[in-house]
Design an enzyme around this catalytic site. Structure first.
Site, mmCIF file in Angstrom:
data_model
loop_
_atom_site.group_PDB
_atom_site.id
_atom_site.type_symbol
_atom_site.label_atom_id
_atom_site.label_comp_id
_atom_site.label_asym_id
_atom_site.label_seq_id
_atom_site.Cartn_x
_atom_site.Cartn_y
_atom_site.Cartn_z
ATOM 1 N N ALA A 139 0.811 -1.223 0.000
ATOM 2 C CA ALA A 139 0.000 0.000 0.000
ATOM 3 C C ALA A 139 0.845 1.274 0.000
ATOM 4 C CB ALA A 139 -0.932 -0.004 1.211
ATOM 5 N N GLY A 160 1.811 3.158 -5.806
ATOM 6 C CA GLY A 160 1.140 2.612 -6.988
ATOM 7 C C GLY A 160 -0.277 2.120 -6.757
ATOM 8 N N ASP A 199 7.900 -7.388 5.405
ATOM 9 C CA ASP A 199 8.372 -7.839 4.092
ATOM 10 C C ASP A 199 7.654 -9.159 3.774
ATOM 11 O OD1 ASP A 199 9.832 -9.041 2.026
ATOM 12 O OD2 ASP A 199 11.743 -8.213 2.716
ATOM 13 N N ASN A 246 -1.451 -7.550 -3.595
ATOM 14 C CA ASN A 246 -0.959 -6.620 -4.612
ATOM 15 C C ASN A 246 0.566 -6.494 -4.625
ATOM 16 O OD1 ASN A 246 -1.005 -3.944 -6.247
ATOM 17 N ND2 ASN A 246 -0.117 -3.336 -4.280
ATOM 18 N N SER A 270 -1.220 -9.871 -14.059
ATOM 19 C CA SER A 270 -0.687 -8.930 -15.063
ATOM 20 C C SER A 270 -0.985 -9.477 -16.453
ATOM 21 C CB SER A 270 0.834 -8.813 -14.894
ATOM 22 O OG SER A 270 1.408 -8.078 -15.959
ATOM 23 N N TYR A 304 9.705 -12.720 -14.662
ATOM 24 C CA TYR A 304 8.544 -11.936 -14.208
ATOM 25 C C TYR A 304 7.270 -12.554 -14.778
ATOM 26 C CZ TYR A 304 5.222 -8.185 -13.398
ATOM 27 O OH TYR A 304 4.093 -7.479 -13.002
ATOM 28 N N LYS A 316 3.913 -14.233 -12.865
ATOM 29 C CA LYS A 316 2.523 -13.783 -13.061
ATOM 30 C C LYS A 316 1.665 -14.887 -13.690
ATOM 31 C CE LYS A 316 2.735 -9.794 -11.029
ATOM 32 N NZ LYS A 316 1.906 -9.465 -9.856
ATOM 33 N N PRO A 329 -3.599 -6.189 -15.092
ATOM 34 C CA PRO A 329 -3.428 -4.944 -15.846
ATOM 35 C C PRO A 329 -2.306 -5.019 -16.887
ATOM 36 C CG PRO A 329 -3.173 -4.593 -13.446
ATOM 37 C CD PRO A 329 -3.058 -6.068 -13.719
ATOM 38 N N GLY A 330 -2.451 -4.162 -17.908
ATOM 39 C CA GLY A 330 -1.338 -3.829 -18.791
ATOM 40 C C GLY A 330 -0.540 -2.714 -18.114
HETATM 41 P P1 NDP Z 1 4.888 -0.120 -7.211
HETATM 42 O O1 NDP Z 1 6.346 -0.388 -7.281
HETATM 43 O O2 NDP Z 1 4.422 1.285 -7.317
HETATM 44 O O3 NDP Z 1 4.292 -0.757 -5.864
HETATM 45 C C1 NDP Z 1 4.678 -2.020 -5.424
HETATM 46 C C2 NDP Z 1 4.241 -2.220 -3.988
HETATM 47 O O4 NDP Z 1 4.637 -3.536 -3.583
HETATM 48 C C3 NDP Z 1 4.866 -1.238 -3.046
HETATM 49 O O5 NDP Z 1 3.908 -0.777 -2.120
HETATM 50 C C4 NDP Z 1 5.928 -2.051 -2.325
HETATM 51 O O6 NDP Z 1 6.069 -1.603 -0.995
HETATM 52 C C5 NDP Z 1 5.287 -3.437 -2.335
HETATM 53 N N1 NDP Z 1 6.294 -4.482 -2.185
HETATM 54 C C6 NDP Z 1 7.261 -4.837 -3.058
HETATM 55 N N2 NDP Z 1 8.051 -5.784 -2.536
HETATM 56 C C7 NDP Z 1 7.566 -6.035 -1.288
HETATM 57 C C8 NDP Z 1 7.958 -6.885 -0.241
HETATM 58 N N3 NDP Z 1 9.021 -7.710 -0.362
HETATM 59 N N4 NDP Z 1 7.244 -6.890 0.899
HETATM 60 C C9 NDP Z 1 6.175 -6.069 1.034
HETATM 61 N N5 NDP Z 1 5.748 -5.243 0.082
HETATM 62 C C10 NDP Z 1 6.446 -5.206 -1.057
HETATM 63 O O7 NDP Z 1 4.252 -1.014 -8.365
HETATM 64 P P2 NDP Z 1 2.732 -1.305 -8.797
HETATM 65 O O8 NDP Z 1 1.760 -0.580 -7.972
HETATM 66 O O9 NDP Z 1 2.690 -1.131 -10.255
HETATM 67 O O10 NDP Z 1 2.673 -2.861 -8.502
HETATM 68 C C11 NDP Z 1 1.632 -3.486 -7.765
HETATM 69 C C12 NDP Z 1 1.322 -4.830 -8.379
HETATM 70 O O11 NDP Z 1 0.813 -4.640 -9.686
HETATM 71 C C13 NDP Z 1 2.533 -5.760 -8.534
HETATM 72 O O12 NDP Z 1 2.133 -7.076 -8.169
HETATM 73 C C14 NDP Z 1 2.844 -5.682 -10.033
HETATM 74 O O13 NDP Z 1 3.470 -6.853 -10.478
HETATM 75 C C15 NDP Z 1 1.445 -5.527 -10.583
HETATM 76 N N6 NDP Z 1 1.335 -4.989 -11.927
HETATM 77 C C16 NDP Z 1 1.858 -3.764 -12.237
HETATM 78 C C17 NDP Z 1 1.716 -3.272 -13.516
HETATM 79 C C18 NDP Z 1 2.300 -1.968 -13.935
HETATM 80 O O14 NDP Z 1 2.430 -1.723 -15.164
HETATM 81 N N7 NDP Z 1 2.662 -1.078 -13.016
HETATM 82 C C19 NDP Z 1 0.969 -4.001 -14.549
HETATM 83 C C20 NDP Z 1 0.469 -5.276 -14.107
HETATM 84 C C21 NDP Z 1 0.631 -5.726 -12.841
HETATM 85 P P3 NDP Z 1 7.474 -1.416 -0.236
HETATM 86 O O15 NDP Z 1 8.516 -1.110 -1.263
HETATM 87 O O16 NDP Z 1 7.209 -0.302 0.728
HETATM 88 O O17 NDP Z 1 7.671 -2.725 0.452
HETATM 89 C C1 8X3 Z 2 3.547 -5.168 -15.537
HETATM 90 C C2 8X3 Z 2 3.274 -4.925 -16.956
HETATM 91 O O1 8X3 Z 2 3.937 -5.446 -19.349
HETATM 92 O O2 8X3 Z 2 5.689 -4.621 -17.872
HETATM 93 O O3 8X3 Z 2 3.037 -6.388 -15.114
HETATM 94 O O4 8X3 Z 2 4.866 -6.841 -17.644
HETATM 95 S S1 8X3 Z 2 4.504 -5.492 -17.976
#
Ligand code: NDP
Ligand code: 8X3
Length: 252
Positions: free
Chosen positions: A10, A13, A60, A87, A140, A153, A157, A183-184
């Site tokens: 949280a 993103g 974590d 997430n 994803s 990656y 997914k 999502p894309g």
């Molecule tokens: P962000 O990097 O903005 O957010 C990722 C979040 O995951 C952060 O809050 C981070 O918190 C948390 N996180 C990462 N590693 C850990 C960990 N080891 N323990 C706890 N929390 C963790 O990316 P998004 O919001 O884009 O990503 C969210 C999800 O959406 C992911 O699963 C990603 O694969 C997926 N996704 C994203 C897409 C995109 O294009 N952005 C498309 C499709 C899917 P912190 O660092 O504080 O721990």
């Molecule tokens: C995140 C989107 O296209 O970079 O899941 O894999 S992509």
């Protein structure tokens, strides 16, 4: 009706946008991520604006002991979790398979698969006992199609896709909904993390087209959690209009 919603990742993103969306609708929230300072700031902001009870749990997801301690510490008032949004996740690196960095692979597998499993294993038993709940896994487009250098990656997914289907089968008899949101391209810190702080390279990912915003995904999740109890969205692929496939973005 007020629900208790547990969101992993949280601090940034999609998870951050979900926190705002759900707090604005006065749900009770458990917000998690590793960056405790961001969680505290978010909690203060949300509580100053909305009538939402908020618990923050910094941990974590890759550390089973930390996940267990955090979830076991949840006070009674927050313990009937209605919705789990799995997430937290990341991509690290973008290399050909024969040039892959093993540590990057471990981080993606540990976070995107094992972390999601740890959290689900600890939260789902109470949903089963209560015979209600909704698990939302953030997959994803990379879990539907592979793309150049996406290898590990994409594998994580695709794994989330398989786990979502499996969870739905295992939990159907307890009335628990299981949804995957796939999502894309969403403009978040995702590419900054993938490119290890090379922000110029990360910015280029979103050049020349309008990517999804994290709020678009939060809106879709909000729709999914507000359907009548007999209706479940199993799988929702959400793309920017300019993105036709994982590796086809129309840029102008
Ligand atoms: P962000 O990097 O903005 O957010 C990722 C979040 O995951 C952060 O809050 C981070 O918190 C948390 N996180 C990462 N590693 C850990 C960990 N080891 N323990 C706890 N929390 C963790 O990316 P998004 O919001 O884009 O990503 C969210 C999800 O959406 C992911 O699963 C990603 O694969 C997926 N996704 C994203 C897409 C995109 O294009 N952005 C498309 C499709 C899917 P912190 O660092 O504080 O721990
Ligand atoms: C995140 C989107 O296209 O970079 O899941 O894999 S992509």
């Amino acid at each position: 009706m007020q629900k208790t919603i547990f969101i992993t990742g949280a601090t940034s993103g999609i998870g951050y946008a979900c926190a705002w969306q759900m707090a604005a609708n006065e749900h009770r929230l458990i917000l998690t991520g590793r960056r405790a300072d961001r969680l505290e700031k978010l909690k203060a902001e949300l509580q100053s604006k909305f009538n939402s009870e908020i618990l923050v749990l910094p941990f974590d997801v890759t550390n089973l002991k930390a996940v267990t301690q955090a979830i076991e510490s949840i006070p009674e008032a927050f313990s009937d979790i209605d919705i789990l949004i799995n997430n937290a996740g990341l991509a690290v690196g973008l290399n050909k398979i024969h040039e892959g960095v093993i540590d990057d692979w471990e981080r993606m597998i540990d976070t995107n698969l094992k972390g999601l499993l740890y959290v689900t294993r600890l939260i789902s038993p109470k949903m089963v006992a209560r015979k209600q709940g909704h698990i939302i896994n953030i997959g994803s487009i990379a879990g539907k199609e592979t793309y150049v250098n996406g290898n590990v990656y994409c594998a994580t997914k695709f794994g989330v896709d398989a786990l979502t289907k499996s969870m739905r089968i295992d939990l159907v008899e307890y009335g628990i909904k299981v949804t995957q949101i796939a999502p894309g391209a969403v403009e978040t810190e995702f590419s900054n993390v993938r490119f290890k702080g090379d922000d110029a390279r990360a910015d280029k990912v979103y050049d020349g087209f309008e990517p999804l915003r994290p709020e678009d995904i939060a809106d879709a999740i909000y729709y999914c959690i507000n359907l009548p109890s007999h209706v479940t969205i199993n799988d929702l692929t959400i793309m920017p209009t300019a993105q036709a496939a994982a590796s086809l973005i129309y840029r102008q």
